[in-house]
Design a protein around this motif. Structure first.
Motif, short mmCIF file in Angstrom:
data_model
loop_
_atom_site.label_atom_id
_atom_site.label_comp_id
_atom_site.label_asym_id
_atom_site.label_seq_id
_atom_site.Cartn_x
_atom_site.Cartn_y
_atom_site.Cartn_z
N MET A 179 0.84 -1.20 0.00
CA MET A 179 0.00 0.00 0.00
C MET A 179 0.88 1.25 0.00
O MET A 179 1.89 1.31 0.70
CB MET A 179 -0.89 0.00 1.25
N GLN A 180 0.48 2.25 -0.80
CA GLN A 180 1.24 3.50 -0.88
C GLN A 180 0.49 4.58 -0.10
O GLN A 180 -0.50 5.14 -0.58
CB GLN A 180 1.43 3.92 -2.34
N ASN A 181 0.95 4.83 1.10
CA ASN A 181 0.24 5.71 2.03
C ASN A 181 0.45 7.19 1.67
O ASN A 181 1.57 7.66 1.58
CB ASN A 181 0.73 5.44 3.46
N THR A 182 -0.66 7.90 1.49
CA THR A 182 -0.62 9.34 1.21
C THR A 182 -1.77 10.00 1.96
O THR A 182 -2.59 9.35 2.58
CB THR A 182 -0.78 9.64 -0.29
N ASN A 183 -1.83 11.32 1.85
CA ASN A 183 -2.96 12.05 2.39
C ASN A 183 -4.25 11.59 1.70
O ASN A 183 -4.24 11.33 0.49
CB ASN A 183 -2.74 13.56 2.17
N THR A 184 -5.34 11.50 2.45
CA THR A 184 -6.59 10.97 1.88
C THR A 184 -7.70 12.02 1.79
O THR A 184 -8.84 11.69 1.44
CB THR A 184 -7.10 9.79 2.71
N PHE A 185 -7.40 13.28 2.09
CA PHE A 185 -8.45 14.29 2.11
C PHE A 185 -9.17 14.42 0.77
O PHE A 185 -10.40 14.49 0.72
CB PHE A 185 -7.87 15.65 2.53
N GLU A 186 -8.41 14.46 -0.32
CA GLU A 186 -9.03 14.63 -1.63
C GLU A 186 -9.88 13.42 -2.00
O GLU A 186 -10.92 13.55 -2.67
CB GLU A 186 -7.96 14.86 -2.70
N THR B 293 -15.40 11.43 -2.73
CA THR B 293 -16.52 10.57 -2.34
C THR B 293 -17.78 11.40 -2.12
O THR B 293 -18.88 11.00 -2.51
CB THR B 293 -16.18 9.78 -1.07
N LYS B 294 -17.63 12.56 -1.49
CA LYS B 294 -18.77 13.45 -1.29
C LYS B 294 -19.34 13.91 -2.64
O LYS B 294 -20.57 13.99 -2.82
CB LYS B 294 -18.36 14.66 -0.46
N PHE B 295 -18.45 14.22 -3.56
CA PHE B 295 -18.90 14.63 -4.90
C PHE B 295 -19.66 13.49 -5.57
O PHE B 295 -20.73 13.70 -6.16
CB PHE B 295 -17.69 15.02 -5.74
N ALA B 296 -19.13 12.27 -5.46
CA ALA B 296 -19.78 11.10 -6.07
C ALA B 296 -21.16 10.88 -5.43
O ALA B 296 -22.12 10.50 -6.12
CB ALA B 296 -18.91 9.87 -5.91
N GLU B 297 -21.26 11.10 -4.13
CA GLU B 297 -22.56 10.97 -3.45
C GLU B 297 -23.58 11.93 -4.05
O GLU B 297 -24.75 11.58 -4.21
CB GLU B 297 -22.40 11.25 -1.95
N SER B 298 -23.13 13.13 -4.38
CA SER B 298 -24.04 14.12 -4.96
C SER B 298 -24.53 13.68 -6.33
O SER B 298 -25.54 14.20 -6.83
CB SER B 298 -23.34 15.48 -5.06
N LYS B 299 -23.83 12.74 -6.93
CA LYS B 299 -24.21 12.20 -8.24
C LYS B 299 -24.88 10.83 -8.12
O LYS B 299 -25.12 10.15 -9.12
CB LYS B 299 -22.98 12.07 -9.14
N GLY B 300 -25.15 10.41 -6.87
CA GLY B 300 -25.80 9.11 -6.65
C GLY B 300 -24.87 7.92 -6.76
O GLY B 300 -25.33 6.78 -6.92
N LYS B 301 -23.56 8.17 -6.66
CA LYS B 301 -22.59 7.08 -6.81
C LYS B 301 -21.60 7.02 -5.64
O LYS B 301 -20.45 6.62 -5.81
CB LYS B 301 -21.83 7.23 -8.13
N GLY B 302 -22.05 7.41 -4.46
CA GLY B 302 -21.16 7.41 -3.31
C GLY B 302 -20.65 6.04 -2.93
O GLY B 302 -19.46 5.86 -2.66
N PHE C 135 -14.28 19.74 -10.60
CA PHE C 135 -14.51 19.59 -9.16
C PHE C 135 -13.20 19.59 -8.38
O PHE C 135 -13.06 20.27 -7.36
CB PHE C 135 -15.27 18.30 -8.88
N LEU C 136 -12.22 18.84 -8.85
CA LEU C 136 -10.95 18.73 -8.14
C LEU C 136 -10.20 20.07 -8.11
O LEU C 136 -9.38 20.31 -7.22
CB LEU C 136 -10.07 17.65 -8.77
N ASP C 137 -10.49 20.94 -9.08
CA ASP C 137 -9.87 22.26 -9.09
C ASP C 137 -10.53 23.22 -8.09
O ASP C 137 -10.00 24.29 -7.82
CB ASP C 137 -9.97 22.87 -10.50
N SER C 138 -11.67 22.81 -7.55
CA SER C 138 -12.41 23.65 -6.61
C SER C 138 -12.17 23.17 -5.18
O SER C 138 -11.38 22.25 -4.94
CB SER C 138 -13.91 23.58 -6.92
N ASP C 139 -12.86 23.81 -4.23
CA ASP C 139 -12.81 23.34 -2.84
C ASP C 139 -14.18 22.80 -2.42
O ASP C 139 -14.49 22.70 -1.24
CB ASP C 139 -12.35 24.44 -1.89
N LEU C 140 -14.99 22.45 -3.42
CA LEU C 140 -16.33 21.93 -3.17
C LEU C 140 -16.28 20.69 -2.28
O LEU C 140 -15.42 19.81 -2.47
CB LEU C 140 -17.01 21.59 -4.50
N PHE C 141 -17.17 20.63 -1.30
CA PHE C 141 -17.32 19.52 -0.36
C PHE C 141 -16.19 19.41 0.67
O PHE C 141 -16.18 18.47 1.47
CB PHE C 141 -17.49 18.17 -1.08
#
Length: 230
Positions: A96-103, A108-117, A158-164
């Motif tokens: 496993m390659q451990n990194t920050n997981t915030f993004e 996941t929150k973005f995917a939830e908003s699309k019904g695919k969380g 989305f990734l360019d924003s700070d949404l969610f």
């Protein structure tokens, strides 16, 4: 019919979160009222100060964190991989390659908003523990999101924003308020805490108990008739 709501606090860097999810799914496969169960994924960062670059190995982290010998660390890794197999997961924890997981949590929150969380959560876990992809890399997140059917251009925007970002922080603040100190942590119907990954039989027993209690309360609720209210 009353829905059983399970809020699951977890992090993509946590092998027992992946295992706990697998155990829960095995329990749901045996639960005749599984359609009445709602699972809500809540973000939690085990290593919020972790960088976006891979700076250590699983073995090295275990040796440092648990004061293990190299042999002891490998033994622990194999034990966790064995537990994952019982949960139906082909886990390569060693690489496993451990990194920050915030993004990843934000995605996941973005995917939830699309019904695919749920699909996003499952794909990110597999990516981390089976495919051994560093989740902090933007190109990996874009690829994984498109694999579950999200629009590539929308994901990149989305990734360019700070949404969610606030939603992720909100989950983490909520976790602090209810005293979560380790994950996975499950809160059933907002009042029954379940700490740690539980074997399927225990999850199943809890689901049956909660379902029976829910419907007993529904059947015996207050009502009014011609003779009065009770």
């Amino acid at each position: 019919m009353n829905t059983i709501k399970i809020e699951m606090y977890s992090d993509y860097a946590c092998p027992f979160c992946y295992i706990g999810q697998g155990y829960l799914e095995q329990a749901l496969a045996q639960f005749e009222h599984a359609d009445d169960v709602e699972i809500v994924h809540k973000a939690y960062e085990l290593y919020p100060d972790m960088t976006n670059e891979v700076t250590s190995t699983t073995q090295g982290r275990i040796e440092w964190k648990y004061r293990k010998t190299p042999e002891g660390a490998i033994e622990m890794i194999r034990h966790i991989e064995g537990l994952a197999q019982r949960a139906g997961i082909n886990m390569d924890y060693e690489h496993m390659q451990n990194t920050n997981t915030f993004e990843a949590h934000r995605l996941t929150k973005f995917a939830e908003s699309k019904g695919k969380g749920a699909e996003m959560y499952a794909r990110l876990m597999k990516a981390y523990f089976t495919d051994n992809l560093p989740l902090a890399k933007r190109e990996n997140l874009v690829q994984l999101a498109t694999e579950i059917g999200l629009d590539k251009a929308e994901v990149e925007t989305f990734l360019d924003s700070d949404l969610f970002a606030d939603a992720v922080r909100g989950d983490e603040n909520q976790a602090k308020q209810i005293g979560v100190q380790a994950v996975p942590f499950f809160m059933v119907n907002g009042e029954i805490p379940v700490a740690g990954s539980q074997p399927p039989a225990q999850f199943l027993a809890l689901l049956k108990q909660v379902y029976q209690e829910n419907n007993a309360q529904f059947a015996e609720g207050a009502s009014c008739g011609i003779d009065g209210c009770h």
